[in-house]
Design a protein around this motif. Structure first.
Motif, PDB file in Angstrom:
ATOM      1  N   ALA A 149       0.858  -1.200   0.000  1.00  0.00           N
ATOM      2  CA  ALA A 149       0.000   0.000   0.000  1.00  0.00           C
ATOM      3  C   ALA A 149       0.883   1.235   0.000  1.00  0.00           C
ATOM      4  O   ALA A 149       1.822   1.326   0.797  1.00  0.00           O
ATOM      5  CB  ALA A 149      -0.916  -0.006   1.214  1.00  0.00           C
ATOM      6  N   PRO A 150       0.634   2.207  -0.882  1.00  0.00           N
ATOM      7  CA  PRO A 150       1.570   3.315  -1.075  1.00  0.00           C
ATOM      8  C   PRO A 150       1.801   4.194   0.142  1.00  0.00           C
ATOM      9  O   PRO A 150       2.909   4.637   0.385  1.00  0.00           O
ATOM     10  CB  PRO A 150       0.954   4.102  -2.230  1.00  0.00           C
ATOM     11  CG  PRO A 150      -0.487   3.730  -2.227  1.00  0.00           C
ATOM     12  CD  PRO A 150      -0.558   2.318  -1.752  1.00  0.00           C
ATOM     13  N   PHE A 151       0.800   4.440   0.936  1.00  0.00           N
ATOM     14  CA  PHE A 151       0.961   5.363   2.063  1.00  0.00           C
ATOM     15  C   PHE A 151       0.940   4.646   3.412  1.00  0.00           C
ATOM     16  O   PHE A 151       0.934   5.303   4.444  1.00  0.00           O
ATOM     17  CB  PHE A 151      -0.162   6.420   2.024  1.00  0.00           C
ATOM     18  CG  PHE A 151      -0.173   7.198   0.748  1.00  0.00           C
ATOM     19  CD1 PHE A 151       0.782   8.176   0.506  1.00  0.00           C
ATOM     20  CD2 PHE A 151      -1.124   6.946  -0.230  1.00  0.00           C
ATOM     21  CE1 PHE A 151       0.766   8.880  -0.684  1.00  0.00           C
ATOM     22  CE2 PHE A 151      -1.123   7.660  -1.420  1.00  0.00           C
ATOM     23  CZ  PHE A 151      -0.187   8.628  -1.655  1.00  0.00           C
ATOM     24  N   LEU A 152       0.959   3.278   3.378  1.00  0.00           N
ATOM     25  CA  LEU A 152       0.934   2.515   4.631  1.00  0.00           C
ATOM     26  C   LEU A 152       2.298   1.906   4.945  1.00  0.00           C
ATOM     27  O   LEU A 152       2.661   1.797   6.119  1.00  0.00           O
ATOM     28  CB  LEU A 152      -0.125   1.398   4.532  1.00  0.00           C
ATOM     29  CG  LEU A 152      -0.334   0.554   5.786  1.00  0.00           C
ATOM     30  CD1 LEU A 152      -0.783   1.438   6.948  1.00  0.00           C
ATOM     31  CD2 LEU A 152      -1.356  -0.551   5.528  1.00  0.00           C
ATOM     32  N   TYR A 153       3.042   1.544   3.884  1.00  0.00           N
ATOM     33  CA  TYR A 153       4.344   0.893   4.096  1.00  0.00           C
ATOM     34  C   TYR A 153       5.439   1.667   3.391  1.00  0.00           C
ATOM     35  O   TYR A 153       5.228   2.233   2.303  1.00  0.00           O
ATOM     36  CB  TYR A 153       4.327  -0.547   3.561  1.00  0.00           C
ATOM     37  CG  TYR A 153       3.399  -1.461   4.316  1.00  0.00           C
ATOM     38  CD1 TYR A 153       3.802  -2.045   5.505  1.00  0.00           C
ATOM     39  CD2 TYR A 153       2.115  -1.743   3.825  1.00  0.00           C
ATOM     40  CE1 TYR A 153       2.956  -2.903   6.198  1.00  0.00           C
ATOM     41  CE2 TYR A 153       1.267  -2.591   4.512  1.00  0.00           C
ATOM     42  CZ  TYR A 153       1.696  -3.167   5.698  1.00  0.00           C
ATOM     43  OH  TYR A 153       0.854  -3.998   6.385  1.00  0.00           O
ATOM     44  N   GLN A 154       6.591   1.651   4.016  1.00  0.00           N
ATOM     45  CA  GLN A 154       7.787   2.240   3.434  1.00  0.00           C
ATOM     46  C   GLN A 154       8.850   1.146   3.326  1.00  0.00           C
ATOM     47  O   GLN A 154       9.103   0.419   4.283  1.00  0.00           O
ATOM     48  CB  GLN A 154       8.316   3.384   4.302  1.00  0.00           C
ATOM     49  CG  GLN A 154       9.574   4.034   3.763  1.00  0.00           C
ATOM     50  CD  GLN A 154      10.107   5.094   4.716  1.00  0.00           C
ATOM     51  OE1 GLN A 154       9.621   5.232   5.829  1.00  0.00           O
ATOM     52  NE2 GLN A 154      11.108   5.828   4.257  1.00  0.00           N
ATOM     53  N   VAL A 155       9.476   1.011   2.135  1.00  0.00           N
ATOM     54  CA  VAL A 155      10.457  -0.038   1.884  1.00  0.00           C
ATOM     55  C   VAL A 155      11.821   0.604   1.653  1.00  0.00           C
ATOM     56  O   VAL A 155      11.955   1.490   0.805  1.00  0.00           O
ATOM     57  CB  VAL A 155      10.067  -0.899   0.668  1.00  0.00           C
ATOM     58  CG1 VAL A 155      11.134  -1.965   0.419  1.00  0.00           C
ATOM     59  CG2 VAL A 155       8.699  -1.551   0.888  1.00  0.00           C
ATOM     60  N   GLN A 156      12.815   0.134   2.419  1.00  0.00           N
ATOM     61  CA  GLN A 156      14.189   0.604   2.274  1.00  0.00           C
ATOM     62  C   GLN A 156      15.065  -0.559   1.813  1.00  0.00           C
ATOM     63  O   GLN A 156      15.116  -1.607   2.466  1.00  0.00           O
ATOM     64  CB  GLN A 156      14.720   1.155   3.605  1.00  0.00           C
ATOM     65  CG  GLN A 156      16.162   1.636   3.538  1.00  0.00           C
ATOM     66  CD  GLN A 156      16.698   2.049   4.898  1.00  0.00           C
ATOM     67  OE1 GLN A 156      16.000   1.889   5.911  1.00  0.00           O
ATOM     68  NE2 GLN A 156      17.914   2.575   4.928  1.00  0.00           N
TER      69      GLN A 156
END
Length: 670
Positions: A149-156
């Motif tokens: 989900a674009p605004f729920l998870y951040q991937v590094q």
């Protein structure tokens, strides 16, 4: 995933045929544009990979599929109206932006660390969580595309953790349960070498330094928000040496215990098995054989090798870490530094199963005693032994030569007879000296008792291989030295100087028998006892002692010469008899062959030819001249021949023989 989207789009285009051909054309054209973008991106990545890996670049097979897609898409777009084309482009742009926001791509050689931006935090795992709650997720994303989900998870995206060759990785967990008090390391948890963060947390993984390590020469998909990895060198034990291990963590050993119990843990490379198996802190019985590398956690074990023993101080040196090598002409007497209390005054009995003291835990489990052991290490043996557990004393089994004489400064420290001085005996106030030499051999089965009774059997301090001559030196001094000194002291008080010197042979035999009997009680073999010459401290006495000896030798020489002269006389008599017999036989044979008269004539002629004749005559009486002529001598010779005994050849044929050497000289006369 891209292939699935393309197939779904194609199915939607087919379904659109039921509504109208134009709608199906628009849908299929849109999905073809998507396919062109995906295939083009794949071809570009493949070409870049080949260039990066220095491989020869060939046209990818996807180019043919891309050409077909472009041809079909161009034909479809050519049959569309301008408004439809613009609307289709707007839809593609919106779809691309949405896909960019929802799809996360993790490149090769990386892992994706996911952080949930919204929601409640888990009360037990507020920072790194195995659940879909607020915070960093324990599970990582592998290389590839992933929908989020674009605004729920951040991937590094972070690089994979690589541990270099010749190194190991020490892992520290930033999140997990709290360790129990007194435990320095977190307990081991099965989590695929820390690549599965969810399993680590759900199975009770603890925060802090971990027992397990990461092997070198590999890369791992590690969640860097959950684990921190630090590289350290592998443990190397050089060939021909051993490594000693001290455990920093584990159970507290009971009072008086020298070693922790043995735990099978793959040469201390499996720290979790060591702790779960009841491993204790302190010195370990097992050692690390030389010539290998080990993945040992330095936070759990302290390994002592020849590389670091010099920096530690204390009694332990590089010599103690070498393999024990027994020379072929010696035997190794073993002193156990740990074990049961000895029973009785004797060496410890043989214990089965310890493989030459290489398995000390088996020795202890089977009731092995402390102190000197009955079982020895035979010559030519090379073995890796724990110097904390055993000490090996070298005892010679070859033939030893011990001498009672004056020692040089170097011999006083190195020789087994270092404490044996020249024998001194005081006889009638005179000091007499004699050198003694003893040959003996110590059998291997007698060596333990010799060590036990003469020192070297202490079970304290550091063990290892000891080249200590003290036990044999003490045995030689206390046993042989005391016997020889006591014997000469006793006979010196009971004999005079002459008797003392005259009984040389008896003295040697008595001393040899005494030494042999005493050595037999120790199980030592006597191979000969030798005495040197007696000498007096007073030179005048030496001269006096030498005169009788000289006269005795001179008397023996004269006796020998007399015997030789008598034998020569006997030989002459025998030769004379033989010559007379030969001449008689020759004359008899000549008479039988020629006759007596003829023999007489021949003998007469021979005598005449040998008569002297004057060379010239100068005056004088003629009668005197005639007397010198052969005619006058012939008459005398004829008269002698007539008187000859005709039976002269009939003498006895008995063979002469040599007279006995001990016969009276008068018996040898004719």
């Amino acid at each position: 995933m891209d292939l699935g989207i393309y197939l779904v789009g194609c199915a939607a285009a087919l379904c659109s045929l039921a509504v109208s051909f134009d709608l199906a054309l628009y849908v299929h054209a849109s999905i073809n544009v998507f396919a062109v973008v995906v295939v083009t991106r794949g071809i570009v990545r493949k070409v870049e990979t080949r260039k990066r890996e220095d491989l020869r670049s060939h046209p990818p097979l996807g180019c043919l599929f891309l050409f077909l897609l472009l041809y079909v898409t161009a034909w479809e777009i050519a049959h569309m109206s301008l408004m439809i084309i613009v609307a289709l482009l707007l839809v593609l742009v919106v779809a691309g932006v949405a896909g960019r926001l929802c799809v996360r791509y993790v490149p090769a050689g990386h892992v994706g660390v996911v952080r949930r931006l919204h929601g409640r935090a888990h009360p037990e795992f507020p920072h790194v969580t195995p659940y879909a709650t607020h915070g960093v997720l324990a599970r990582t994303l592998l290389p590839g595309r992933h929908w989020r989900a674009p605004f729920l998870y951040q991937v590094q995206c972070v690089p994979r953790t690589h541990v270099a060759e010749g190194k190991i990785g020490l892992v520290t967990a930033k999140e997990g349960r709290a360790r129990l008090s007194g435990r320095a390391l977190a307990r081991a948890v099965s989590c695929d070498n820390f690549q599965n963060g969810e399993d680590f947390l759900l199975k009770g993984g603890e925060a802090g330094t971990q027992v397990g390590v990461l092997a070198g020469g590999q890369s791992y998909s590690i969640n860097t928000e959950l684990f921190e990895v630090r590289e350290v060198d592998r443990t190397h034990v050089p060939t021909g040496t051993i490594g000693l291990v001290d455990a920093k963590a584990g159970k507290i050993p009971p009072p008086g215990s020298l070693f922790g119990p043995y735990v099978e843990c793959d040469d201390f490379q499996d720290g979790g098995r060591f702790l779960d198996g009841g491993g204790q802190q302190g010195k370990q019985l097992a050692i690390l054989p030389g010539g290998a590398y080990y993945d040992i956690n330095p936070a759990l074990f302290d390994v002592i090798t020849t590389y670091n023993v010099g920096t530690r101080g204390g009694e332990l040196t590089e010599w103690h870490l070498k393999e024990v090598s027994i020379p072929a002409d010696q035997t190794g007497v073993v002193i156990a530094l740990d074990g049961a209390q000895p029973e009785g005054d004797r060496p410890g009995p043989s214990v089965p199963g310890h493989q030459g003291y290489r398995l000390p835990w088996v020795f202890l489990q089977n009731g092995g005693w402390r102190g000197v052991q009955e079982e020895t290490l035979s010559g030519g043996t090379v073995c890796a032994l724990n110097p904390y557990f055993v000490r090996v004393m070298l005892i010679p089994t070859h033939l030893l030569t011990l001498e009672w004489d004056e020692k040089t400064p170097g011999e006083e420290l190195t020789n087994y007879d270092a404490h044996l001085g020249r024998i001194t005996a005081t006889v009638q106030g005179y000091r007499l000296f004699v050198d003694v030499r003893q040959l003996l051999r110590i059998p291997a089965e007698s060596a333990p008792e010799l060590v036990r009774r003469n020192g070297g059997g202490q079970f304290s301090g550091i063990g290892g291989l000891h080249y200590d001559r003290l036990p044999v030196q003490r045995f030689v001094q206390r046993v042989l030295g005391a016997i020889v000194a006591s014997y000469f002291s006793q006979i010196a008080t009971a004999l005079s100087v002459q008797d003392f010197l005259r009984n040389y042979r008896e003295t040697r035999l008595d001393l040899a028998a005494l030494v042999e009997n005493e050595l037999r009680e120790w199980g030592v073999e006597s191979r000969g006892t030798h005495l040197g010459e007696f000498r007096a401290e007073d030179e005048a006495l030496n001269e006096m002692l030498q005169k009788p000896a000289f006269e005795e030798m001179r008397s023996e020489l004269l006796t020998l010469q007399q015997g030789n002269a008598e034998r020569e006389d006997a030989i002459d008599v025998v030769r004379m008899r033989a010559e007379k017999r030969r001449k008689a036989l020759d004359l008899k044979a000549e008479i039988e062959a020629l006759g007596l008269d003829n023999v007489m004539v021949l003998r007469m002629l021979k005598e005449i030819t040998q008569a002297p004749v004057p060379q010239f005559i100068s005056g004088g009486d003629v009668s005197a001249f005639l007397e010198t002529q052969p005619v006058s001598r012939l008459e005398g010779l004829l008269e002698k021949m007539r008187n000859l005994n005709p039976g002269i050849g009939a003498q006895s044929t008995e063979q002469p023989s040599l007279p006995r050497t001990d016969a009276d000289p008068g018996d040898m006369k004719e």
